[in-house]
Design a protein around this motif. Structure first.
Motif, mmCIF file in Angstrom:
data_model
loop_
_atom_site.group_PDB
_atom_site.id
_atom_site.type_symbol
_atom_site.label_atom_id
_atom_site.label_comp_id
_atom_site.label_asym_id
_atom_site.label_seq_id
_atom_site.Cartn_x
_atom_site.Cartn_y
_atom_site.Cartn_z
ATOM 1 N N HIS A 69 0.866 -1.181 0.000
ATOM 2 C CA HIS A 69 0.000 0.000 0.000
ATOM 3 C C HIS A 69 0.902 1.229 0.000
ATOM 4 O O HIS A 69 2.132 1.106 0.034
ATOM 5 N N PRO A 99 -0.916 -0.919 -5.648
ATOM 6 C CA PRO A 99 -2.315 -0.512 -5.750
ATOM 7 C C PRO A 99 -2.494 0.744 -6.593
ATOM 8 O O PRO A 99 -1.511 1.438 -6.924
ATOM 9 N N GLY A 139 -4.723 -5.663 -9.318
ATOM 10 C CA GLY A 139 -5.872 -6.081 -8.534
ATOM 11 C C GLY A 139 -5.558 -7.426 -7.906
ATOM 12 O O GLY A 139 -4.401 -7.853 -7.842
ATOM 13 N N GLU A 140 -6.597 -8.134 -7.448
ATOM 14 C CA GLU A 140 -6.390 -9.454 -6.862
ATOM 15 C C GLU A 140 -5.974 -10.472 -7.921
ATOM 16 O O GLU A 140 -6.261 -10.316 -9.104
ATOM 17 N N ARG A 155 -6.680 -8.796 -1.512
ATOM 18 C CA ARG A 155 -7.010 -7.504 -0.921
ATOM 19 C C ARG A 155 -6.898 -7.577 0.602
ATOM 20 O O ARG A 155 -7.471 -8.453 1.251
ATOM 21 N N ALA A 162 -6.316 1.562 -0.345
ATOM 22 C CA ALA A 162 -6.171 0.315 -1.098
ATOM 23 C C ALA A 162 -4.909 -0.406 -0.631
ATOM 24 O O ALA A 162 -3.836 0.195 -0.532
ATOM 25 N N PHE A 164 -2.848 -4.580 -0.284
ATOM 26 C CA PHE A 164 -2.772 -5.974 -0.672
ATOM 27 C C PHE A 164 -1.861 -6.745 0.272
ATOM 28 O O PHE A 164 -0.912 -6.192 0.840
#
Length: 280
Positions: A69, A99, A139-140, A155, A162, A164
């Motif tokens: 992040h 992110p 993203g994921e 996430r 945001a 991860f």
């Protein structure tokens, strides 16, 4: 079998400490490092680790970065990571995964340091690409794969930012890095059976000493020792490494004891420059 190691570069938090820099972990496969987060002081820690014989690789090989992040204690070292290895002779661009917002950050860092870049390119024997950054906002799911590793993102829950967690699969085993997060329901199944779990944590016993506003914040966006013990019982890693440790006056031994009161596996409260083999 590949040589696969975890190097804790920064085991600290946003709070400046005399013996810890902020978050950063390197996973090295056959002496090719992959960097996860980039708080302050990490390039110097790499130089220190190399000088002390802890690693064979050096800063010019730092070409892959994964940010959990964009909080400063995980990203404020990015200018150093761009420019210092470049001065050391890095020839490749830094490829950075993270992110949304990372591309904006990188663009403005290059603008902020444009005079530094201009002068070095004109006056020093530096490379053309070594200071540049190629950003991949993710993203994921699977976000990176090469002949050594596969990296998958999940996430995290770090409030309104945001964030991860990352799972790194290698031929020697699997490492999961939580990043900053409160417990996430999907995490245990996603991480289950990993060889090494590197997880943030705060002291449950010292939590009551905090002002009410800070209690609300930390309970919302971080993981307590009690919560981590419950999570580790589900994940069952071979080794649980504590990082981004909010001690609040407790000792390393006390923090470990808090976790082990609810979890009977191997737990280490990490220090900067600790090295761990991925294969047990």
């Amino acid at each position: 079998m590949s040589r696969a190691q975890v190097l804790i570069l920064g085991s600290g938090t946003p709070n400046a400490e005399a013996d810890r820099v902020s978050s950063g972990v390197a996973i090295a496969i056959d002496d090719q490092p992959y960097l996860f987060d980039c708080g302050h002081g990490l390039v110097q820690r790499v130089v220190q680790a190399h000088n002390e014989g802890l690693i064979n690789w050096n800063s010019t090989q730092l070409t892959r970065l994964f940010l959990t992040h964009l909080h400063a204690d995980h990203s404020v070292g990015l200018p150093d990571l761009l420019f210092t290895p470049w001065i050391h002779g890095r020839a490749e661009k830094l490829v950075a995964y993270g992110p949304p917002g990372l591309a904006h950050m990188a663009q403005h860092l290059l603008l902020a340091y444009q005079e530094n870049i201009r002068e070095h390119r004109a006056a020093h024997p530096t490379t053309d690409d070594g200071y540049q950054i190629d950003v991949r906002e993710i993203g994921e799911g699977c976000c990176y794969r090469d002949e050594r590793i596969e990296v998958r993102a999940l996430r995290a829950d770090h409030g309104n930012l945001a964030a991860f967690s990352y799972k790194v699969s290698t031929s020697a085993g699997t490492v999961v890095i939580s990043g900053d997060t409160k417990p996430v329901p999907a995490f245990a199944g996603w991480a289950r059976g990993c060889d090494i779990l590197i997880h943030e944590v705060y002291s449950s016993s010292r939590f009551a000493d905090l002002p009410a506003a800070w209690q609300r914040y930390h309970a919302r966006v971080h993981t307590s020792t009690v919560e981590l013990a419950a999570l580790a019982r589900q994940v069952q890693p071979r080794l649980l490494l504590l990082y981004h440790q909010l001690f609040w006056g407790s000792t390393r031994a006390e923090l470990i004891a808090e976790v082990k009161s609810g979890y009977d596996g191997a737990v280490v409260s990490t220090n900067d420059l600790d090295v761990f083999d991925i294969m047990g």
